[in-house]
Structures are given as C-alpha cells and as structure tokens.
Design an enzyme around this catalytic site. Sequence first.
Site, short mmCIF file in Angstrom:
data_model
loop_
_atom_site.label_atom_id
_atom_site.label_comp_id
_atom_site.label_asym_id
_atom_site.label_seq_id
_atom_site.Cartn_x
_atom_site.Cartn_y
_atom_site.Cartn_z
N GLU A 51 -20.43 -47.22 -40.44
CA GLU A 51 -19.98 -48.59 -40.21
C GLU A 51 -19.89 -48.80 -38.70
OE1 GLU A 51 -16.16 -49.72 -41.85
OE2 GLU A 51 -16.57 -51.82 -41.49
N ALA A 104 -10.15 -44.00 -39.25
CA ALA A 104 -10.73 -43.34 -40.41
C ALA A 104 -11.77 -44.26 -41.03
CB ALA A 104 -9.65 -43.02 -41.44
N GLU A 116 -13.87 -45.36 -44.79
CA GLU A 116 -13.74 -45.37 -46.25
C GLU A 116 -15.01 -45.03 -47.01
OE1 GLU A 116 -13.62 -48.16 -44.22
OE2 GLU A 116 -14.61 -49.86 -45.21
N ASN A 117 -15.93 -44.26 -46.47
CA ASN A 117 -17.17 -43.92 -47.18
C ASN A 117 -16.89 -43.56 -48.64
OD1 ASN A 117 -18.33 -43.73 -44.47
ND2 ASN A 117 -17.14 -41.85 -44.38
N GLU A 164 -7.61 -46.38 -46.43
CA GLU A 164 -8.99 -45.97 -46.76
C GLU A 164 -9.16 -45.85 -48.27
OE1 GLU A 164 -10.78 -46.40 -44.29
OE2 GLU A 164 -9.22 -46.23 -42.77
N GLU A 204 -11.13 -55.99 -44.47
CA GLU A 204 -10.13 -55.38 -43.60
C GLU A 204 -8.77 -56.09 -43.70
OE1 GLU A 204 -10.40 -52.57 -42.68
OE2 GLU A 204 -12.56 -52.21 -42.57
N1 TRP Z 1 -13.67 -49.43 -41.90
C1 TRP Z 1 -12.85 -48.61 -41.04
C2 TRP Z 1 -11.44 -48.95 -41.42
O1 TRP Z 1 -10.84 -49.85 -40.97
C3 TRP Z 1 -13.09 -48.90 -39.61
C4 TRP Z 1 -13.99 -47.98 -38.87
C5 TRP Z 1 -14.03 -46.64 -38.94
C6 TRP Z 1 -14.92 -48.33 -37.86
N2 TRP Z 1 -14.93 -46.15 -38.05
C7 TRP Z 1 -15.49 -47.15 -37.39
C8 TRP Z 1 -15.35 -49.52 -37.33
C9 TRP Z 1 -16.45 -47.15 -36.36
C10 TRP Z 1 -16.31 -49.53 -36.32
C11 TRP Z 1 -16.85 -48.34 -35.85
O2 TRP Z 1 -10.90 -48.40 -42.30
ZN ZN Z 2 -10.31 -50.71 -43.08
#
Ligand code: TRP
Ligand code: ZN
Length: 886
Positions: free
Chosen positions: A129, A270, A272-273, A306, A328
């Site tokens: 992401e 972190a 959330e994959n 996550e 988010e």
């Molecule tokens: N989706 C992640 C969260 O908020 C955010 C995130 C994790 C992210 N790593 C990143 C956003 C690297 C941009 C770049 O839980």
């Molecule tokens: Zn998030």
Amino acid sequence: MVMRTISQIAVQLMDYCPFPFTITHVSLVFDLNQEHTVVTTMMTVERRVYDGAKEAPFQLDGVGLELLELSLNGQKLDPNDYHLDEVGLIIPMVPDAFKLETKVAINPAANTALSGLYISAGRFCTQCEAEGFRHITFWPDRPDVMSRFHVRIEAPQDQFPTLLSNGNCVAIGQYGDGRHWASWDDPYPKPSYLFALVAGSFDTWTDHFTTRSGREVSLCIYVDHGVSPRASYAMDALKRAMAWDEKTFDREYDLDVFNIVAVADFNFGAMENKGLNIFNSALVLADETTATDTDYEAIEAVVAHEYFHNWSGNRVTCRDWFQLSLKEGLTVFRDQEFSADQRSRAVKRIQDSKALRGRQFSEDSGPLAHPVRPSSYVKIENFYTTTIYEKGAEIVRIIQTLIGEQAFKDGLNLYFDDYDGTAATIEDWLHAMRMASDNPLTGIERWYDQAGTPLLTVSSSFDEGTQRLRLFFRQATPDTPGQTTKSWVPIPIKLAFFDHNGAMLRLTLAGTEAAADEWLIPMASDRLVIEFEGASRQPVASYLRGFSAPVRLRADQTSADLALLAACDTDPFVRWESAQTIFRSSLLLVSRALAKGEEPEIPDDLHRVFQGSLGEAGRDPAFAALLLRLPEVPDLMQLQANCNPSNLVAARVYVRSVIAQQLDGPLSACFATYDPAQEFSTGAAAAGRRALMAACLDLLSATGTDRAALRAANLFAAARNMTDTMAALSALSQFGGPRYDAALNAFRNHYQDNALVMDKWFRVQAMALCGDPLTTYATLRSDPLFTLTNPNRVRALGGAFAQGNPAAFHRDDGEGYALMGTLISDVDRLNSALAARLATFFDSCVRVDEARRLAAFRTIEGLLANNSLSANTREILTKIISGLTA
Ligand code: TRP
Ligand code: ZN
C-alpha cells in the site's frame, strides 16, 4: 502510439475510469535472492463488456523492473508489440481473453524506500500500500482491480526457513540444492495493495481462536529470535479484537490462519495485508521492562485496527485512493470504540479529541489542509494524513450520533453485506447508512469534501421576565488552500445545563412539553436559534458534550462558567476541555507579559482548577493525570498569528513552576502514594495510577528544586518497569546536570542492544529543554547508534525534535530549521516517503513571526532548489512554501 509521461502531474478524482479488463486469477512465483529476485507472473485476463473497453489497450504499472520475458498466450511478444517506459508497460492490441506471462528481475537489497519488496534485518518483506506492488511486477496497481492470488516462494532453506504469503499455505517442498518452496493460496479476490510476502528466520508466538460459527483459526506472530514472549500482549489484544468485532458488529474472521510479522524497518505503524499483517516491531513487542503504558495502548489499538481492516478495507475495499478514508476513517472509528470498551471510554474520548485538535486541527488550518476526500493528489503516500484517518473517524462518529447506535450498527452490516467483495466509494457507504436509518443525513458529503475546521459560535441570553434561555448558534468553515466557498455541515451539538451550584438542570424546550437533562441538537444550517425554559437564573451551558463534533467552539462563557464546568460537569470531556480553555487563556496572557518583560500574573482560577483535578486522583487516576497536563505548545500556536514559540514555551515553564510551588504539598502527597515496587499489571487501573504518578512528578519537577531532582533520580533507581523509568528520565531531562547524564548513561548501557528502547533514549533527549538543544541534536545525529535507514530511529530524533522541542526547532536564528532541512535531504535520498513526512513538520512555520518565517522559507527554498529532490518531498514543501508567502 500510446504515450505516457512521468511527472508531478496530479491525479484527479473526476478522471476516474474503470479498468477495462478483469484479471480473474494471478499466479506469482518468487525466486528469492537478495540482489536479484526473479518474479514470474501469470495472469488470466478478460476484457470487460462495456463500450469504452472495446478497443482499450492493456496497460500495466511497473517501476524499477528489469523485464526478462513477456509472452501472451504462450507466444513471446516482439518489442514492437508493446511499449515499455519508466512507469509501465502497454500492450496496445490484446484479445478479449488471454493469459499474460511476465518475468522480471528486481533488487530487494537496494530498496531503501521500504516500498515493494525489501530486506529488513536479513529478511524479505513487502509493503504494497498504496503503490508498492508496481515495484514487484507489472500490474494494474489500483485498488479496484481484484484478483485471486496464488503465490509460490522459493528460497534457500537455512537462511529463510519461514516462507509466508496471504491466505492459506497449500503446499511445501524442497529441492536438492538447499532451496525450498511454499505455495500460498488466498481464496478472497483482493487488490494488489493487500499482497504480502515474508521470508526469513523467526521465532514465533502462537495461539488459536474459535470464531462464533466454529472456525478454528491458527494465530501466529513472527518476531526476532529470543523475544517471542514479548509478542504475548499483541496476541492477547488480537484475540480480544476478534471477539469484540463478532460481538459488536457481527464480523467474523474468514481464513484458517492469521499471521502477524514484526519488522524493524517500516515506514508506518502496520499494514493489513490479507491474512498476513506486517507490523512495525514497535507495535508488536512489549513487556514491562521494555514498553511503556502508552506503548501497550498503541499496540492494542493498532493490532485491533489492522485486524478490523479485514472487513473495513479488505472484504470491502476502496474504488480508488480518493476513497482512502472509507477504509481508514471507518477503521480508526472501530479501533477507537474497541479501545474505549477495553479501558475507560471517557479517558479514550479525551485522548482522541486531544490528538485530533493537536494534530488534525493544525493540519486543517495550514498549508497542507485537504478534504477527507481530496479531489486531487500528486503522491498518494502523502495523503495518509491525520485528516484522512482521524477526521475521517470523526465523520463516522457524527453519523453514528445523528442516526443512533442501533441504526448505525444496521447500516454497517448493510454496508459490509451489500458491498462484500467490491471496491466501494464514500457514496456507497453513505447510501447504506441512509438506508438503515431513514435519515437523509443532509449535507454530510460536505464533511468529506470541504477542508477546514468549522468554527461554531454560540451566544446566549437569558430573559428574566419570561425565564427563557436563548441560544444562538452560528457555524462557518474557514477558507483553505484552493477552497474558498463553503457551506454549512451537519453538526450534532450535545448540550446540558447546570445551575450555579453545579447541579444539572432539567430544562424544557420552549413552547413544548419536552424536558431532558441532555439534548442532542442536530444543527443543519448556518444559524440556529433555540430556546429553553425552566431555569430561574441564567444557567451554565455545557456544549459539545463528549466532543460531539470535531469543531472549534467559541462560546460566550465566563471564566467562572468554565471553572464551574471544570469542577462539576458530569461529562468528562467538557470538564477537561473547560480546564484546558482556562489554561490556554492563562498561558497566552503569561506569554504576552513575558514578551513585554512584565511580571506575569496567574489568575486564581488556575490554582483552583488544579486543586480540583487533584481531587479526582482518588476516583479516577487516569482522568486526573489528563486534567493535570497543561495544553501543549502546538495547541497554543494555533491560537495566535505571528507567534513566538519560545515565548509560549517560556510561558508554559513559568506557569508550571508557579503551580508546582503552590501545590507542592498535595502533589508530593499524591506522588508518595505510589509504590514503584508493586506488582506490574497492564490493566487500565494500574496504568492510570502510573500516569497520575508521572503527572505529579512532571509538575513537581517544574519547581526546579534539588529535592525534586532527587525525587526523579530516586524513581529512576527504583523503577521496575519502563513506564516508571521513562517518567523518571523525562523528569530528569527538565533539570539536566549530572543526575540526568548518569541516568542517560545507565539507560544506554542497559538497553543499547534493544533498538525500540533506544528510540526512547533518542526521543527524550531530542525533546529536552535542558542544555543546548542544538549540541544535543548534533551529538545524537553523530551517535553510532543513529542510522538514516531505520524510520523509527529517524523519527525518534527528527520527529521528536521538530514536534516535541518547539523552542529549538523554531529558534529565531533558523538553526533548528536548518538542521531539519539537512536531515530531510539526507533521508530523501534513501526513503522519500519518510522524508516527506518529516517535511510536514514545517507546516507550523506559517504561524510563527516574520523573522522565523523568513528563515523557514530559506531552508525550504534551499531544499526545493535540489533537482533530485523526490516528488513526495517536493509536493509537501511546495505547499508549505506557498503558505509561507501567502
Ligand atoms: N493501511 C495502513 C494502516 O493504516 C497504512 C500503511 C501501512 C501505509 N504502511 C503504509 C500507508 C505505507 C502508506 C505507506 O493500517
Ligand atoms: Zn488503517
């Protein structure tokens, strides 16, 4: 000929077009080598059936990939059949259904940006992401393209015994040459940003969870060798989050495994994959000797956050990155509610409102202000902001307040069920909420589309004759960059009234029979007049109870009204906020007096408010600790134009020292009730007692007496947990001198091998007021333990300095800006996303006086003059510099 260009050109929400193809399945094979990883991708593609899709070329994103092979339906493509450039691959003519195979080589060892496939502490890991997947293979790297992923990983077994990806592990095997492989299959179609891969050698902390419908889920946290018990708290938080989401929102987990991997080098908190969350190790590893209560709280919140994304983000994802807050904002709302249920709801709400007002309100009133749903961006990585996250969560909360808890829960269920497996929009979300509630939620879109914090003004009048109280509300949202005409937004105003003895009044809405202790007024216009009857004198009104909307309030309250609310309100947020309002105006008065060289006067109210707060110590120590803390300098900076941050710091120091002298007796007594030898527990009650002790110590240290320094040094020696150790160390940092130095040395000797703990050592020094902060900074910057490649360490120094040491960062000679400028340009060469984040700290410079603004301007101008500055950092600095010259 299809042409594309790379540039600083902004992406526009208006330009959204669906991808003309579906990729039903993808099979990825990773042949892992540190400097030369080969990725083979086989995708099954179908042209979609709509007019615009008919002759559409097949366009894939891809950056920094060495193309080794390319074939369509098994036929090698001739270079004339495709176009390859710095941003991707275009195949102009493709059939309506086909298989495309690509083979690329990448160099994970050279990846310092930490986006895509990279190496951290000798292990492979990924961050996709928002747009990292295009650094791994050619792909339509956008969230509305969802596919079934099958992943095969091959690597040397001794060095990389653990091979992980999303979904379930379906097969493993060995080759004769010391290499082994594993195959992973994710049954849920997902966008590329949720892809993850990890390969390395770990210790694990395992557990299991049985879902409500009886699915057995294996839970596993992968960490560095020798520290697996430090994952036990994160594991506990995970199980509580899983149970909570079932109970609260009917959401169950949907795979047989849930894996979390802790990595040391990570740009964010972190990720959330699907089925394979990757965490910054700071948000996984904790035990009482290495983590503070704040760390525990953050771990609990982020683990839950996550996990909750599995529904709000993964099962229902976003159509495009303009909808980022859809996942988010909603997920922050969900983690806030979870934490509120785990601990004290009142304390959580105050903490969240404090964070929102400290950071988001400041962002929203400066050059980086943007709507929760922006209409354009240059670099999406720059839009993971407190506005998207925290203001987005507040909008979700506004909806809940307006439609009620039950309708909100129904609406959320409708949203998850109706949009399951799709890439949704904010309209879809609002549609579900409207369907479930029969509430038109008129104007709610403007909360998403208008930047800026609305200002809510209230004036009140009381008619002795009719005994009617008349409240007149007005709202206005200020101009923000690029947005000047704004309209009203729906504001739920929670209200109550008190008499002059602090007793709650049950009033009647004028001309009706309706009587209540607390009112919810949904303001849906620019102005609103409302009248109440039933009070014999003008009552004291308590506005925005529970911080019912993320607005600034300007009410015609006297300091006596505020003092009464601070002492007696039944709503903890309003109690805290009323005290803060008194503190803010006192601090501004003091700073003005100090600036003029006058002896400042401290209003009596202040002393009384502090005494009242200490009175709370026995009932709710965590709440008392919050009440005892003065507003932070960045909060004060928001209230003044052309401000001198050094004056504000000095005012804060002065007020603290006066209060501490006046209340030395009761503060010392409260401190003395704390026993550092008592058994440690992570629970909210025990954490509250520690927080109160730390708040007392912090204030007492403001007396500057040797007795106070000795008290801090004694706690440092007696401390048995990191919370107490850090309370003592930061108290000592107020004094400087040999006791502080000795504590720093002892700390370093003890923890030098633990990077997460050493980050605290860097942070406390970067924020310290004692000594010469520039020398301290320089010493830390050249410390052998400092490194530009670890984002936590960079933030522990640079972030703490720029945010936590306003007098040093905003020095009038510009030296603070200059050294941040140097750090930004050093980091930018390695990790532009991190550099851009450091650059955002300059946005507070629009509020400082002219000489400082000029100094900041020079530093930023110097950075922008560098042609190789990244697009990320350039986007942020360009916005700030136009704010400085506006
Ligand atoms: N989706 C992640 C969260 O908020 C955010 C995130 C994790 C992210 N790593 C990143 C956003 C690297 C941009 C770049 O839980
Ligand atoms: Zn998030």
